[in-house]
Design an enzyme around this catalytic site. Structure first.
Site, PDB file in Angstrom:
ATOM      1  N   ASP A  31       0.853  -1.194   0.000  1.00 49.85           N
ATOM      2  CA  ASP A  31       0.000   0.000   0.000  1.00 49.85           C
ATOM      3  C   ASP A  31       0.890   1.246   0.000  1.00 49.85           C
ATOM      4  O   ASP A  31       1.894   1.313   0.712  1.00 49.85           O
ATOM      5  CB  ASP A  31      -0.918   0.000   1.231  1.00 49.85           C
ATOM      6  CG  ASP A  31      -2.051   0.996   1.097  1.00 49.85           C
ATOM      7  OD1 ASP A  31      -3.207   0.562   0.964  1.00 49.85           O
ATOM      8  OD2 ASP A  31      -1.769   2.222   1.128  1.00 49.85           O
ATOM      9  N   ILE A  32       0.509   2.211  -0.790  1.00 50.01           N
ATOM     10  CA  ILE A  32       1.318   3.423  -0.958  1.00 50.01           C
ATOM     11  C   ILE A  32       1.300   4.288   0.317  1.00 50.01           C
ATOM     12  O   ILE A  32       2.209   5.100   0.530  1.00 50.01           O
ATOM     13  CB  ILE A  32       0.801   4.227  -2.177  1.00 50.01           C
ATOM     14  CG1 ILE A  32       1.884   5.124  -2.733  1.00 50.01           C
ATOM     15  CG2 ILE A  32      -0.449   5.015  -1.862  1.00 50.01           C
ATOM     16  CD1 ILE A  32       1.564   5.691  -4.113  1.00 50.01           C
ATOM     17  N   ASN A  88     -12.953  -3.027   2.713  1.00 44.62           N
ATOM     18  CA  ASN A  88     -13.883  -1.911   2.810  1.00 44.62           C
ATOM     19  C   ASN A  88     -14.855  -2.017   1.637  1.00 44.62           C
ATOM     20  O   ASN A  88     -14.438  -2.344   0.523  1.00 44.62           O
ATOM     21  CB  ASN A  88     -13.140  -0.575   2.749  1.00 44.62           C
ATOM     22  CG  ASN A  88     -12.236  -0.378   3.960  1.00 44.62           C
ATOM     23  OD1 ASN A  88     -12.580  -0.777   5.069  1.00 44.62           O
ATOM     24  ND2 ASN A  88     -11.085   0.237   3.753  1.00 44.62           N
ATOM     25  N   GLU A  96     -12.164   3.500  -1.282  1.00 41.70           N
ATOM     26  CA  GLU A  96     -11.740   4.597  -2.166  1.00 41.70           C
ATOM     27  C   GLU A  96     -11.491   4.126  -3.593  1.00 41.70           C
ATOM     28  O   GLU A  96     -11.671   4.877  -4.544  1.00 41.70           O
ATOM     29  CB  GLU A  96     -10.454   5.241  -1.625  1.00 41.70           C
ATOM     30  CG  GLU A  96     -10.679   6.039  -0.353  1.00 41.70           C
ATOM     31  CD  GLU A  96      -9.382   6.428   0.323  1.00 41.70           C
ATOM     32  OE1 GLU A  96      -8.298   6.159  -0.243  1.00 41.70           O
ATOM     33  OE2 GLU A  96      -9.457   6.984   1.424  1.00 41.70           O
ATOM     34  N   VAL A  97     -11.033   2.899  -3.745  1.00 35.13           N
ATOM     35  CA  VAL A  97     -10.706   2.383  -5.076  1.00 35.13           C
ATOM     36  C   VAL A  97     -11.691   1.264  -5.422  1.00 35.13           C
ATOM     37  O   VAL A  97     -11.817   0.278  -4.678  1.00 35.13           O
ATOM     38  CB  VAL A  97      -9.252   1.850  -5.129  1.00 35.13           C
ATOM     39  CG1 VAL A  97      -8.927   1.328  -6.529  1.00 35.13           C
ATOM     40  CG2 VAL A  97      -8.265   2.939  -4.712  1.00 35.13           C
ATOM     41  N   HIS A 101     -10.357  -5.234  -3.045  1.00 38.82           N
ATOM     42  CA  HIS A 101      -9.017  -5.441  -2.471  1.00 38.82           C
ATOM     43  C   HIS A 101      -9.099  -5.811  -1.010  1.00 38.82           C
ATOM     44  O   HIS A 101      -9.909  -5.271  -0.259  1.00 38.82           O
ATOM     45  CB  HIS A 101      -8.130  -4.207  -2.656  1.00 38.82           C
ATOM     46  CG  HIS A 101      -8.737  -2.920  -2.237  1.00 38.82           C
ATOM     47  ND1 HIS A 101      -9.660  -2.239  -3.003  1.00 38.82           N
ATOM     48  CD2 HIS A 101      -8.579  -2.183  -1.116  1.00 38.82           C
ATOM     49  CE1 HIS A 101     -10.032  -1.134  -2.387  1.00 38.82           C
ATOM     50  NE2 HIS A 101      -9.397  -1.076  -1.227  1.00 38.82           N
ATOM     51  N   MET A 102      -8.248  -6.734  -0.657  1.00 36.62           N
ATOM     52  CA  MET A 102      -8.089  -7.135   0.735  1.00 36.62           C
ATOM     53  C   MET A 102      -6.883  -6.408   1.293  1.00 36.62           C
ATOM     54  O   MET A 102      -5.803  -6.433   0.688  1.00 36.62           O
ATOM     55  CB  MET A 102      -7.866  -8.652   0.803  1.00 36.62           C
ATOM     56  CG  MET A 102      -7.491  -9.172   2.182  1.00 36.62           C
ATOM     57  SD  MET A 102      -6.905 -10.879   2.066  1.00 36.62           S
ATOM     58  CE  MET A 102      -8.453 -11.776   2.078  1.00 36.62           C
ATOM     59  N   HIS A 103      -7.062  -5.729   2.434  1.00 34.77           N
ATOM     60  CA  HIS A 103      -5.920  -5.131   3.124  1.00 34.77           C
ATOM     61  C   HIS A 103      -5.321  -6.190   4.046  1.00 34.77           C
ATOM     62  O   HIS A 103      -6.042  -6.780   4.864  1.00 34.77           O
ATOM     63  CB  HIS A 103      -6.366  -3.956   4.005  1.00 34.77           C
ATOM     64  CG  HIS A 103      -6.911  -2.777   3.262  1.00 34.77           C
ATOM     65  ND1 HIS A 103      -6.152  -1.666   2.970  1.00 34.77           N
ATOM     66  CD2 HIS A 103      -8.148  -2.525   2.772  1.00 34.77           C
ATOM     67  CE1 HIS A 103      -6.904  -0.771   2.339  1.00 34.77           C
ATOM     68  NE2 HIS A 103      -8.122  -1.267   2.198  1.00 34.77           N
TER      69      HIS A 103
HETATM   70  P1  AMP Z   1      -9.761   1.545   0.303  1.00 29.74           P
HETATM   71  O1  AMP Z   1      -9.900   2.807   1.106  1.00 29.74           O
HETATM   72  O2  AMP Z   1     -10.191   0.303   1.045  1.00 29.74           O
HETATM   73  O3  AMP Z   1     -10.390   1.662  -1.066  1.00 29.74           O
HETATM   74  O4  AMP Z   1      -8.202   1.351   0.109  1.00 29.74           O
HETATM   75  C1  AMP Z   1      -7.519   1.833  -0.999  1.00 29.74           C
HETATM   76  C2  AMP Z   1      -6.059   1.749  -0.660  1.00 29.74           C
HETATM   77  O5  AMP Z   1      -5.322   1.860  -1.851  1.00 29.74           O
HETATM   78  C3  AMP Z   1      -5.564   2.825   0.298  1.00 29.74           C
HETATM   79  O6  AMP Z   1      -5.021   2.224   1.475  1.00 29.74           O
HETATM   80  C4  AMP Z   1      -4.500   3.564  -0.527  1.00 29.74           C
HETATM   81  O7  AMP Z   1      -3.407   3.984   0.247  1.00 29.74           O
HETATM   82  C5  AMP Z   1      -4.125   2.502  -1.555  1.00 29.74           C
HETATM   83  N1  AMP Z   1      -3.583   2.997  -2.817  1.00 29.74           N
HETATM   84  C6  AMP Z   1      -4.133   3.930  -3.651  1.00 29.74           C
HETATM   85  N2  AMP Z   1      -3.369   4.111  -4.750  1.00 29.74           N
HETATM   86  C7  AMP Z   1      -2.319   3.258  -4.614  1.00 29.74           C
HETATM   87  C8  AMP Z   1      -1.175   2.959  -5.417  1.00 29.74           C
HETATM   88  N3  AMP Z   1      -0.957   3.575  -6.590  1.00 29.74           N
HETATM   89  N4  AMP Z   1      -0.296   2.031  -4.974  1.00 29.74           N
HETATM   90  C9  AMP Z   1      -0.509   1.414  -3.800  1.00 29.74           C
HETATM   91  N5  AMP Z   1      -1.567   1.623  -2.992  1.00 29.74           N
HETATM   92  C10 AMP Z   1      -2.461   2.548  -3.387  1.00 29.74           C
END
Ligand code: AMP
Length: 117
Positions: A31-32, A88, A96-97, A101-103
């Site tokens: 994660d960035i 999420n 957000e994306v 995705h699994m954290h």
């Molecule tokens: P969510 O809030 O569950 O959608 O998590 C999205 C995650 O993606 C966040 O923790 C961000 O920090 C991560 N993220 C967004 N863009 C990138 C990227 N280019 N490379 C790695 N992680 C990212």
């Protein structure tokens, strides 16, 4: 077909990222903006926007996210100590994306960090 996000570019190596695992079905990368000592995102290569769009035919693919999480935790040496897995979903879930995705959070005690990521 579901709309692509920045994560599809990561899967195709079109933008820089730290990929820690990849096969024909799943990609895992750092994660960035890490919220823990280790914070990795594990995603299906197929675009599934969120948990709400998981279909019965995706069940094996989604299950693979867990076996990859387990493998990464073991490889990085914190499987025994434990870790946290989070999905999420949607606006209220803080997603957000729009690419499932699994954290994977670990490498340190997480009790004091609350439930959210
Ligand atoms: P969510 O809030 O569950 O959608 O998590 C999205 C995650 O993606 C966040 O923790 C961000 O920090 C991560 N993220 C967004 N863009 C990138 C990227 N280019 N490379 C790695 N992680 C990212």
């Amino acid at each position: 077909m579901a709309e692509e996000t920045i994560f599809s570019k990561i899967i195709r190596h079109e933008i820089p990222s730290e990929i820690v695992y990849q096969d024909d079905f799943v990609t895992a990368f750092k994660d960035i903006a890490p919220k823990a000592k280790v914070h990795i995102l594990i995603i299906p290569n197929k675009v599934i926007p969120s948990v709400n769009e998981i279909e019965p035919e995706d069940e094996i693919l989604v299950g693979k996210l867990f076996t990859v999480a387990k493998k990464i935790a073991k490889d990085l040496g914190f499987a025994e100590n434990g870790y946290r897995l989070i999905f999420n979903c949607g606006r209220d879930g803080g997603q957000e994306v729009a690419h499932l995705h699994m954290h994977l959070l670990g490498g340190e005690p997480l009790h004091s960090k609350g439930f959210c990521n």
